[in-house]
Write a protein that holds these residues in place. Structure first.
Motif, PDB file in Angstrom:
ATOM      1  N   LEU A 265       0.836  -1.210   0.000  1.00  0.00           N
ATOM      2  CA  LEU A 265       0.000   0.000   0.000  1.00  0.00           C
ATOM      3  C   LEU A 265       0.868   1.255   0.000  1.00  0.00           C
ATOM      4  CD1 LEU A 265      -3.141   0.714   2.107  1.00  0.00           C
ATOM      5  CD2 LEU A 265      -1.164   2.160   2.453  1.00  0.00           C
ATOM      6  N   ALA A 266       1.835   1.308   0.923  1.00  0.00           N
ATOM      7  CA  ALA A 266       2.700   2.493   1.003  1.00  0.00           C
ATOM      8  C   ALA A 266       3.516   2.665  -0.271  1.00  0.00           C
ATOM      9  CB  ALA A 266       3.618   2.373   2.221  1.00  0.00           C
ATOM     10  N   ALA A 267       4.036   1.563  -0.823  1.00  0.00           N
ATOM     11  CA  ALA A 267       4.846   1.660  -2.040  1.00  0.00           C
ATOM     12  C   ALA A 267       4.020   2.177  -3.212  1.00  0.00           C
ATOM     13  CB  ALA A 267       5.443   0.288  -2.373  1.00  0.00           C
ATOM     14  N   ASN A 268       2.779   1.714  -3.340  1.00  0.00           N
ATOM     15  CA  ASN A 268       1.938   2.171  -4.446  1.00  0.00           C
ATOM     16  C   ASN A 268       1.619   3.659  -4.324  1.00  0.00           C
ATOM     17  OD1 ASN A 268       1.967  -0.439  -5.279  1.00  0.00           O
ATOM     18  ND2 ASN A 268      -0.246  -0.717  -5.321  1.00  0.00           N
ATOM     19  N   LEU A 269       1.303   4.104  -3.114  1.00  0.00           N
ATOM     20  CA  LEU A 269       0.978   5.522  -2.929  1.00  0.00           C
ATOM     21  C   LEU A 269       2.195   6.405  -3.170  1.00  0.00           C
ATOM     22  CD1 LEU A 269      -1.367   5.413   0.214  1.00  0.00           C
ATOM     23  CD2 LEU A 269      -2.011   5.653  -2.193  1.00  0.00           C
ATOM     24  N   LEU A 346      -5.438  -1.574  -5.975  1.00  0.00           N
ATOM     25  CA  LEU A 346      -4.829  -2.456  -4.984  1.00  0.00           C
ATOM     26  C   LEU A 346      -4.843  -1.805  -3.603  1.00  0.00           C
ATOM     27  CD1 LEU A 346      -3.311  -5.016  -4.256  1.00  0.00           C
ATOM     28  CD2 LEU A 346      -1.194  -3.909  -4.988  1.00  0.00           C
ATOM     29  N   VAL A 347      -4.559  -0.506  -3.542  1.00  0.00           N
ATOM     30  CA  VAL A 347      -4.598   0.210  -2.263  1.00  0.00           C
ATOM     31  C   VAL A 347      -6.002   0.133  -1.651  1.00  0.00           C
ATOM     32  CG1 VAL A 347      -4.473   2.499  -1.207  1.00  0.00           C
ATOM     33  CG2 VAL A 347      -2.691   1.754  -2.780  1.00  0.00           C
ATOM     34  N   ALA A 348      -7.023   0.332  -2.476  1.00  0.00           N
ATOM     35  CA  ALA A 348      -8.401   0.288  -1.980  1.00  0.00           C
ATOM     36  C   ALA A 348      -8.733  -1.074  -1.403  1.00  0.00           C
ATOM     37  CB  ALA A 348      -9.381   0.653  -3.102  1.00  0.00           C
TER      38      ALA A 348
END
Length: 379
Positions: A265-269, A346-348
């Protein structure tokens, strides 16, 4: 394996008939108890002939306790039969009135089984068990309708996205086959390598999204601030190449969750904030903890193209196409650092697995503000 045989559509004994029999049995039982009580009371009547107090009525039949009990027994049978008939008739109409909402629920279930998810019961009236059951079924149909619609859009977009690099590869190979002597093979190999990298990256992104859709988050305490700091550090080289400067405001953010999913999540954001930015540009990462509300927050802001409120809210949809989202403004595609339109999807899903909320909103002056709210782990 053979398909399961469908059950008969009409039961041998309907619930309405069983309820009518139950009402009739209850009415007969209540009448029998009442008549039994009268019989017991009459047992205490003195057992001698009863004469009329008025001499003018001396011609009337003389009654005794035994005669009264005999008449009561014969009359009780007729009364119980009458009560049974009244109970069955009245119970049949009463059961039909009570079970009427179930007919609408049954109709909705049959339509849903046939694939019609747009039908709703919308039961009105008092808020009883049938009303709550109908509302729960309508809510389930809403969720299923949304899920199937999302799945259909995802399948259509995924097939299109996967077909594109394969079509490009096929075209390059056909051209090289038709004119093998006029090819710049180093350039051809480079283009094939980039296209293949795009297909591989897209496939891996799809697999990660599919894994997140099926996973149940593990329960392990961690500090989300450290996870974000590590993601920013890993994306440092790309941020310097893109001219993006980070502003870190990372306070303690205790959560209980799956470390691998939260790292993704952190990497995608962080990658989205770098790749969908201006050059030069800025990005902000802030974490916080509200012990009174029991919440941990992560906010990522970045400069970049402007969005409307509606467009920003739709960015979490898979494969959403738009300027600056799936292709960089400098022309570099996903294989060279762009995205596949799956990052926020993916984050969602990760946020949903952890019981949190995700909010995407436009930033004043251009760019995006992404806010993740998760249940906090008690410190």
């Amino acid at each position: 394996m053979s398909a399961a045989r469908p059950r008969p559509t009409k039961p041998l004994v309907s619930a309405r008939f069983r309820l009518a029999l139950s009402y009739a049995a209850f009415l007969v039982a209540a009448g029998a108890v009442l008549l039994a009580g009268v019989y017991v009371v009459l047992r205490y009547v003195p057992n001698y002939p009863l004469t009329a107090a008025n001499p003018s009525e001396a011609h009337l039949p003389i009654a005794s306790r035994s005669k009264i009990l005999t008449v009561l027994v014969h009359l009780s049978g007729a009364l119980l039969v009458a009560l049974a008939l009244i109970g069955i008739t009245g119970g049949w109409f009463l059961a039909g009135w009570v079970l009427r909402p179930l007919q609408r629920i049954d109709e909705a279930v049959r339509l849903a089984a046939e694939g019609r998810l747009d039908h709703r019961i919308r039961l009105t009236g008092i808020n009883d068990e049938f009303r709550r059951l109908a509302d729960a079924f309508d809510h389930m149909l809403d969720r299923l309708d949304d899920a199937f619609a999302t799945q259909e859009r995802f399948a259509a977009n995924a097939s299109h996205e996967l077909r594109t690099p394969l079509a490009v590869t096929g075209t390059l190979l056909d051209v090289a086959r038709q004119n093998p002597d006029g090819q710049d093979y180093p350039a051809l190999v480079e283009r094939l390598s980039i296209t293949n990298a795009r297909a591989v990256g897209l496939t891996e992104a799809l697999l990660r999204l599919a894994d997140a859709n099926a996973v149940t988050a593990a329960a392990a305490p961690l500090d989300l601030a450290g996870t974000v700091r590590a993601a920013v550090r890993e994306a440092g080289d790309e941020a310097r190449r893109c001219g993006v400067t980070w502003d870190l405001r990372l306070e303690a953010a205790p959560v209980l969750g799956d470390g691998a999913l939260l790292a993704q999540l952190a990497a995608n954001l962080v990658q989205n904030a770098v790749r969908h930015n201006t050059a030069p540009g800025t990005a902000l990462a802030a974490t916080g903890h509200d012990p009174r509300r029991g919440l941990t927050t992560l906010r990522i802001e970045n400069t970049g193209p402007g969005y409307t409120t509606g467009t920003a809210a739709r960015l979490r949809e898979p494969f959403l196409r738009g300027e600056g989202r799936t292709r960089r403004r400098d022309g570099r595609g996903p294989g060279a650092g762009g995205g596949y339109g799956l990052g926020l999807a993916l984050v969602a899903r990760v946020v949903d697995v952890h019981g949190g909320t995700l909010d995407t909103a436009p930033r004043e002056g251009g760019g995006l503000v992404v806010t993740v709210t998760l249940p906090a782990h008690p410190v």
